[in-house]
Design a protein around this motif. Structure first.
Motif, PDB file in Angstrom:
ATOM      1  N   THR A 173     -64.901 -35.438  37.007  1.00 25.32           N
ATOM      2  CA  THR A 173     -65.571 -35.977  38.191  1.00 25.32           C
ATOM      3  C   THR A 173     -64.566 -36.564  39.183  1.00 25.32           C
ATOM      4  O   THR A 173     -64.847 -36.643  40.385  1.00 25.32           O
ATOM      5  N   VAL A 174     -63.392 -36.956  38.685  1.00 25.57           N
ATOM      6  CA  VAL A 174     -62.347 -37.490  39.564  1.00 25.57           C
ATOM      7  C   VAL A 174     -61.300 -36.423  39.890  1.00 25.57           C
ATOM      8  O   VAL A 174     -60.956 -36.207  41.056  1.00 25.57           O
ATOM      9  N   THR A 175     -60.786 -35.754  38.861  1.00 27.00           N
ATOM     10  CA  THR A 175     -59.686 -34.812  39.088  1.00 27.00           C
ATOM     11  C   THR A 175     -60.109 -33.627  39.949  1.00 27.00           C
ATOM     12  O   THR A 175     -59.376 -33.210  40.848  1.00 27.00           O
ATOM     13  N   LEU A 176     -61.284 -33.077  39.694  1.00 27.28           N
ATOM     14  CA  LEU A 176     -61.743 -31.937  40.486  1.00 27.28           C
ATOM     15  C   LEU A 176     -61.951 -32.336  41.947  1.00 27.28           C
ATOM     16  O   LEU A 176     -61.578 -31.600  42.864  1.00 27.28           O
ATOM     17  N   THR A 177     -62.530 -33.509  42.157  1.00 28.45           N
ATOM     18  CA  THR A 177     -62.747 -33.991  43.520  1.00 28.45           C
ATOM     19  C   THR A 177     -61.426 -34.142  44.257  1.00 28.45           C
ATOM     20  O   THR A 177     -61.310 -33.799  45.436  1.00 28.45           O
ATOM     21  N   HIS A 178     -60.411 -34.631  43.556  1.00 25.08           N
ATOM     22  CA  HIS A 178     -59.094 -34.790  44.165  1.00 25.08           C
ATOM     23  C   HIS A 178     -58.482 -33.429  44.502  1.00 25.08           C
ATOM     24  O   HIS A 178     -57.839 -33.277  45.542  1.00 25.08           O
ATOM     25  N   LEU A 179     -58.706 -32.441  43.651  1.00 24.35           N
ATOM     26  CA  LEU A 179     -58.116 -31.121  43.860  1.00 24.35           C
ATOM     27  C   LEU A 179     -58.782 -30.343  44.988  1.00 24.35           C
ATOM     28  O   LEU A 179     -58.108 -29.719  45.806  1.00 24.35           O
ATOM     29  N   VAL A 180     -60.126 -30.367  45.037  1.00 21.15           N
ATOM     30  CA  VAL A 180     -60.840 -29.470  45.962  1.00 21.15           C
ATOM     31  C   VAL A 180     -61.638 -30.195  47.034  1.00 21.15           C
ATOM     32  O   VAL A 180     -62.162 -29.553  47.945  1.00 21.15           O
ATOM     33  N   GLY A 181     -61.760 -31.524  46.943  1.00 22.38           N
ATOM     34  CA  GLY A 181     -62.548 -32.275  47.915  1.00 22.38           C
ATOM     35  C   GLY A 181     -63.963 -32.542  47.430  1.00 22.38           C
ATOM     36  O   GLY A 181     -64.485 -31.847  46.553  1.00 22.38           O
ATOM     37  N   LEU A 182     -64.587 -33.569  48.002  1.00 22.16           N
ATOM     38  CA  LEU A 182     -65.904 -34.020  47.529  1.00 22.16           C
ATOM     39  C   LEU A 182     -66.979 -32.949  47.676  1.00 22.16           C
ATOM     40  O   LEU A 182     -67.741 -32.695  46.748  1.00 22.16           O
ATOM     41  N   ARG A 183     -67.070 -32.317  48.839  1.00 20.22           N
ATOM     42  CA  ARG A 183     -68.168 -31.363  49.076  1.00 20.22           C
ATOM     43  C   ARG A 183     -68.085 -30.182  48.119  1.00 20.22           C
ATOM     44  O   ARG A 183     -69.091 -29.746  47.559  1.00 20.22           O
ATOM     45  N   ARG A 184     -66.883 -29.668  47.936  1.00 24.72           N
ATOM     46  CA  ARG A 184     -66.732 -28.523  47.036  1.00 24.72           C
ATOM     47  C   ARG A 184     -66.962 -28.949  45.589  1.00 24.72           C
ATOM     48  O   ARG A 184     -67.551 -28.210  44.800  1.00 24.72           O
ATOM     49  N   ALA A 185     -66.475 -30.136  45.219  1.00 23.64           N
ATOM     50  CA  ALA A 185     -66.693 -30.616  43.858  1.00 23.64           C
ATOM     51  C   ALA A 185     -68.182 -30.781  43.587  1.00 23.64           C
ATOM     52  O   ALA A 185     -68.680 -30.447  42.500  1.00 23.64           O
ATOM     53  N   MET A 186     -68.920 -31.291  44.562  1.00 16.53           N
ATOM     54  CA  MET A 186     -70.369 -31.448  44.419  1.00 16.53           C
ATOM     55  C   MET A 186     -71.025 -30.089  44.152  1.00 16.53           C
ATOM     56  O   MET A 186     -71.873 -29.945  43.270  1.00 16.53           O
ATOM     57  N   GLU A 187     -70.610 -29.092  44.894  1.00 18.67           N
ATOM     58  CA  GLU A 187     -71.164 -27.744  44.726  1.00 18.67           C
ATOM     59  C   GLU A 187     -70.801 -27.165  43.364  1.00 18.67           C
ATOM     60  O   GLU A 187     -71.652 -26.609  42.656  1.00 18.67           O
TER      61      GLU A 187
END
Length: 287
Positions: A173-187
């Protein structure tokens, strides 16, 4: 023509091979330290798509701790045996636990947390070579906790946790958001799209794409390049980059694990696991 090998040379070669061994040559995780300083770690449950169960996670944590304590380790290469890198949690084992699943999940996620933290805090840079699927807290978790990721052209990525009525773990939930950004991580985490290697590269999830036949060669080349680098400089650069995320990763993992344990006791989780195994759409009720 090669000169005959003397008995002394054969003994020396056998000794060097023995010294490379970090873990025994069987079990759910294989590991060997090569003379160039690259530790090769293999997930070894090919018949289960390297799905994570408590046994594999326990052994993977043990291997990582051995690597932490070995100053000869200059880089780490993680691969998966068989046709997939890692298909996430072992859904067959999870479903078989029935109402005892929360207790099993509590142990599994505790070890997964230790594995992800261990990779992030390891001084040596970590390279993962992904073929087939990288899915769930296992596959995506290892990808997001690695320093470099090379994917085969045919590789696929999927989060998958909410598909079985659970939440992401391994700090994703943290690492992916950092890598790809919040909107993409949400998707990615809520809609569970299948992401191909080209898309993964474009969004910053991975480092590079290799032709399928060249995946291991390119992964080894990168690992050996890192192994030949200045170890203290690379270790401190890695530490500073990961520290840039603050305490977010390690603070998130206990909360992820607690939510996972609660959700795994619901009927929806058992329905989601059954649906994945039976290759059908789940019917969630919110119970």
């Amino acid at each position: 023509m090669t000169a005959p090998t003397s008995s002394r040379s054969r003994v020396r070669a056998m000794t060097e091979i023995a010294e490379r061994r970090v873990v025994s040559a069987d079990g759910p995780v294989l590991a060997e330290l090569h003379q160039d300083g690259v530790a090769h770690v293999k997930l070894n449950r090919p018949d289960q798509a390297n799905g994570l169960n408590v046994e594999l996670l326990t052994e993977l944590h043990r291997v990582i701790m051995l690597l932490h304590g070995d100053d000869r380790v200059r880089a780490v290469l993680i691969t998966g045996e068989g046709t997939n890198f890692c298909a996430g949690g072992d859904v067959h084992t999870f479903l078989a636990k029935g109402r005892d699943l929360p207790a099993y999940i509590r142990v599994a996620t505790a070890y997964l947390r230790l594995v992800a933290t261990g990779l992030i805090r390891l001084k040596a840079p970590v390279v993962s070579a992904v073929h087939g699927y990288a899915a769930g807290g296992g596959g995506m978790g290892l990808v997001c906790a690695s320093d470099f990721v090379i994917a085969a052209q045919s590789a696929k990525f999927i989060a998958g946790a909410t598909r079985v009525a659970m939440v992401p773990d391994a700090g994703v939930t943290v690492t992916l958001t950092h890598l790809v950004g919040l909107r993409r991580a949400m998707e990615i985490l809520m809609l569970n799209p299948v992401i191909d290697a080209a898309q993964a590269l474009e969004m910053g999830l991975i480092t590079r794409v290799a032709p399928d036949a060249a995946l291991l060669d390119q992964a080894w080349e990168l690992a050996r390049t890192l192994s030949a680098g200045a170890p203290a400089a690379l270790a401190n650069t890695k530490r500073l980059l990961w520290n840039g995320l603050g305490e977010g990763i390690e603070a998130a993992m206990p909360e992820e694990n607690q939510a996972q344990e609660i959700l795994s006791g619901m009927e929806d989780a058992r329905e989601g696991l059954a649906a994945v195994i039976e290759k059908r759409k789940p019917k969630f009720t919110g119970r």
